[in-house]
Design a protein around this motif. Structure first.
Motif, PDB file in Angstrom:
ATOM      1  N   ASP A   1       0.848  -1.188   0.000  1.00  0.00           N
ATOM      2  CA  ASP A   1       0.000   0.000   0.000  1.00  0.00           C
ATOM      3  C   ASP A   1       0.887   1.242   0.000  1.00  0.00           C
ATOM      4  OD1 ASP A   1      -2.896   0.930   0.277  1.00  0.00           O
ATOM      5  OD2 ASP A   1      -1.958   2.041   1.915  1.00  0.00           O
ATOM      6  N   SER A   2       0.408   2.305  -0.606  1.00  0.00           N
ATOM      7  CA  SER A   2       1.239   3.498  -0.772  1.00  0.00           C
ATOM      8  C   SER A   2       0.782   4.678   0.078  1.00  0.00           C
ATOM      9  CB  SER A   2       1.241   3.930  -2.249  1.00  0.00           C
ATOM     10  OG  SER A   2      -0.091   4.230  -2.672  1.00  0.00           O
ATOM     11  N   PHE A   3      -0.163   4.465   1.001  1.00  0.00           N
ATOM     12  CA  PHE A   3      -0.670   5.598   1.771  1.00  0.00           C
ATOM     13  C   PHE A   3       0.424   6.239   2.618  1.00  0.00           C
ATOM     14  CE2 PHE A   3      -2.976   7.484   5.444  1.00  0.00           C
ATOM     15  CZ  PHE A   3      -3.674   8.444   4.733  1.00  0.00           C
ATOM     16  N   ALA A   4       1.440   5.452   3.009  1.00  0.00           N
ATOM     17  CA  ALA A   4       2.543   6.021   3.796  1.00  0.00           C
ATOM     18  C   ALA A   4       3.341   7.030   2.987  1.00  0.00           C
ATOM     19  CB  ALA A   4       3.460   4.907   4.288  1.00  0.00           C
ATOM     20  N   TYR A   5       3.234   6.996   1.660  1.00  0.00           N
ATOM     21  CA  TYR A   5       3.867   8.018   0.819  1.00  0.00           C
ATOM     22  C   TYR A   5       3.065   9.322   0.892  1.00  0.00           C
ATOM     23  CZ  TYR A   5       5.148  10.553  -3.430  1.00  0.00           C
ATOM     24  OH  TYR A   5       5.543  11.522  -4.318  1.00  0.00           O
ATOM     25  N   GLN A   6       1.746   9.212   0.877  1.00  0.00           N
ATOM     26  CA  GLN A   6       0.894  10.394   0.948  1.00  0.00           C
ATOM     27  C   GLN A   6       0.839  10.965   2.366  1.00  0.00           C
ATOM     28  OE1 GLN A   6      -2.980   9.276  -0.784  1.00  0.00           O
ATOM     29  NE2 GLN A   6      -1.934   7.541  -1.707  1.00  0.00           N
ATOM     30  N   PHE A   7       0.894  10.081   3.352  1.00  0.00           N
ATOM     31  CA  PHE A   7       0.799  10.473   4.761  1.00  0.00           C
ATOM     32  C   PHE A   7       2.044   9.943   5.463  1.00  0.00           C
ATOM     33  CE2 PHE A   7      -1.143  10.009   9.084  1.00  0.00           C
ATOM     34  CZ  PHE A   7      -1.547  11.330   9.254  1.00  0.00           C
ATOM     35  N   PRO A   8       3.187  10.632   5.321  1.00  0.00           N
ATOM     36  CA  PRO A   8       4.491  10.066   5.697  1.00  0.00           C
ATOM     37  C   PRO A   8       4.684   9.775   7.173  1.00  0.00           C
ATOM     38  CG  PRO A   8       4.696  12.391   5.133  1.00  0.00           C
ATOM     39  CD  PRO A   8       3.323  11.980   4.742  1.00  0.00           C
ATOM     40  N   TYR A   9       3.786  10.266   8.022  1.00  0.00           N
ATOM     41  CA  TYR A   9       3.918   9.919   9.440  1.00  0.00           C
ATOM     42  C   TYR A   9       3.886   8.412   9.636  1.00  0.00           C
ATOM     43  CZ  TYR A   9       3.140  14.868  10.364  1.00  0.00           C
ATOM     44  OH  TYR A   9       3.255  16.227  10.384  1.00  0.00           O
ATOM     45  N   TYR A  10       3.149   7.689   8.811  1.00  0.00           N
ATOM     46  CA  TYR A  10       3.130   6.230   8.889  1.00  0.00           C
ATOM     47  C   TYR A  10       4.512   5.654   8.589  1.00  0.00           C
ATOM     48  CZ  TYR A  10      -1.992   5.760   9.214  1.00  0.00           C
ATOM     49  OH  TYR A  10      -3.289   5.783   9.638  1.00  0.00           O
ATOM     50  N   TRP A  11       5.217   6.272   7.665  1.00  0.00           N
ATOM     51  CA  TRP A  11       6.570   5.802   7.330  1.00  0.00           C
ATOM     52  C   TRP A  11       7.539   6.124   8.456  1.00  0.00           C
ATOM     53  CZ3 TRP A  11      10.445   8.239   3.431  1.00  0.00           C
ATOM     54  CH2 TRP A  11      11.494   7.342   3.191  1.00  0.00           C
ATOM     55  N   TYR A  12       7.381   7.283   9.077  1.00  0.00           N
ATOM     56  CA  TYR A  12       8.297   7.679  10.142  1.00  0.00           C
ATOM     57  C   TYR A  12       8.257   6.694  11.304  1.00  0.00           C
ATOM     58  CZ  TYR A  12       8.086  12.118   7.585  1.00  0.00           C
ATOM     59  OH  TYR A  12       8.121  13.075   6.608  1.00  0.00           O
ATOM     60  N   LEU A  13       7.091   6.149  11.587  1.00  0.00           N
ATOM     61  CA  LEU A  13       6.988   5.145  12.651  1.00  0.00           C
ATOM     62  C   LEU A  13       7.865   3.940  12.331  1.00  0.00           C
ATOM     63  CD1 LEU A  13       3.138   5.165  13.312  1.00  0.00           C
ATOM     64  CD2 LEU A  13       4.908   6.162  14.748  1.00  0.00           C
ATOM     65  N   GLY A  14       7.790   3.477  11.084  1.00  0.00           N
ATOM     66  CA  GLY A  14       8.610   2.344  10.673  1.00  0.00           C
ATOM     67  C   GLY A  14      10.090   2.653  10.722  1.00  0.00           C
ATOM     68  N   LEU A  15      10.463   3.890  10.423  1.00  0.00           N
ATOM     69  CA  LEU A  15      11.877   4.273  10.462  1.00  0.00           C
ATOM     70  C   LEU A  15      12.414   4.292  11.889  1.00  0.00           C
ATOM     71  CD1 LEU A  15      11.776   7.125   7.807  1.00  0.00           C
ATOM     72  CD2 LEU A  15      12.991   4.963   7.589  1.00  0.00           C
ATOM     73  N   VAL A  16      11.584   4.713  12.837  1.00  0.00           N
ATOM     74  CA  VAL A  16      11.999   4.670  14.239  1.00  0.00           C
ATOM     75  C   VAL A  16      12.237   3.223  14.664  1.00  0.00           C
ATOM     76  CG1 VAL A  16      11.283   5.108  16.621  1.00  0.00           C
ATOM     77  CG2 VAL A  16      10.851   6.825  14.861  1.00  0.00           C
ATOM     78  N   ILE A  17      11.360   2.320  14.246  1.00  0.00           N
ATOM     79  CA  ILE A  17      11.531   0.898  14.556  1.00  0.00           C
ATOM     80  C   ILE A  17      12.837   0.380  13.948  1.00  0.00           C
ATOM     81  CG2 ILE A  17      10.588  -1.418  14.207  1.00  0.00           C
ATOM     82  CD1 ILE A  17       9.101   0.266  16.258  1.00  0.00           C
TER      83      ILE A  17
END
Length: 279
Positions: free
Chosen positions: A251-267
């Motif tokens: 799914d690509s929603f983390a590209y549109q709403f990058p806060y979802y990606w930032y969580l994964g980067l912290v992990i």
């Protein structure tokens, strides 16, 4: 902090600090749980090790935050006319973002990981005196994980998302400078976060992000092999890593709403640090 504020008020396209957020979030995760010495009256003094507590505190905070966001999304959606269309509101966005069911379920991935890690810890705890079971545990976990992965893959390749992924891979190769459109999806998305970056910014950005992803997999494998990390913490971090990155893949929603990606980067930052624990 300035980069996060710039992102929040919508200046991510014009403020240079925002471009540093992905790497900053990864380093932030490492910093939060890093073991370090402190200077005390001119002498280095080793602080009592609270690393495990810090990892649990960070993962708990992330889990509470994203779960509360999911609950708020659910409450907002119940009052919204888009509910009958199968879409979900996203809180704190001023009704500018809507998600499908898959993106909505992302809000509960971390809570699910805590539950699974707790179950694994319980099974390990009650079976630790049975030598036969102890030897079989890793193989059972591997078998169950493989069965789940195969089942997910079979279901995934039958969806429109997989067709969009194949088209996105073809286009990133043939139109490698990006800025291409897709024929298979109504929202012009490849249903893959990394490929959507490539769609808009070209193959150089896509390859850079993908290399970084491969390096995080190396850290995850290193963590899995580290016998110094207890089973609960190891299971929790690995399932969080797998859950978030599988989501980014389908799914690509983390590209549109990058806060979802930032969580994964912290992990990923947490895993990079914990994987090197020696005690």
């Amino acid at each position: 902090m300035k980069a996060m504020l710039d992102q929040h008020i919508g200046k991510q396209d014009i403020v240079p600090t925002t471009m540093a957020i992905p790497m900053l979030m990864y380093l932030f995760g490492k910093l939060l749980v890093a073991k370090r010495d402190y200077n005390f009256i001119g002498k280095k003094k080793r602080q009592k090790d609270y690393s495990r507590v810090k990892v649990l505190a960070v993962t708990s905070a992330l889990t509470i935050g994203i779960t509360v966001l999911g609950l708020l999304n659910f409450i907002l959606t119940r009052k919204s006319p888009i509910a009958v269309l199968g879409y979900y509101n996203v809180a704190f966005t001023g009704n500018t973002f809507y998600t499908d069911k898959l993106a909505f379920c992302f809000n509960y991935i971390f809570a699910g990981c805590f539950a699974v890690a707790g179950l694994i810890w319980f099974v390990y705890r009650i079976s630790e005196k049975n030598e036969t079971v102890v030897k079989a545990r890793p193989y059972v976990m591997l078998g169950v994980s493989a069965a789940v992965a195969i089942g997910f893959a079979v279901k995934y390749i039958r969806t429109e998302r997989f067709a969009a992924l194949k088209e996105g891979i073809h286009l990133i190769i043939t139109k490698h400078w990006g800025n291409f459109g897709l024929d298979l999806t109504h929202n012009n998305s490849t249903s893959n976060m990394w490929l959507d970056y490539g769609r808009d910014y070209g193959i150089l950005v896509f390859v850079t992000l993908f290399i970084f992803f491969i390096l995080t997999i190396k850290d995850a494998v290193k963590l899995a092999a580290n016998k110094k990390v207890d089973i609960f913490l190891k299971s929790l971090l690995l399932f969080m890593f797998i859950g978030t990155n599988v989501y980014y893949f389908v799914d690509s929603f983390a590209y549109q709403f990058p806060y979802y990606w930032y969580l994964g980067l912290v992990i990923c930052g947490l895993i990079s640090e914990v994987a090197d624990w020696e005690q």
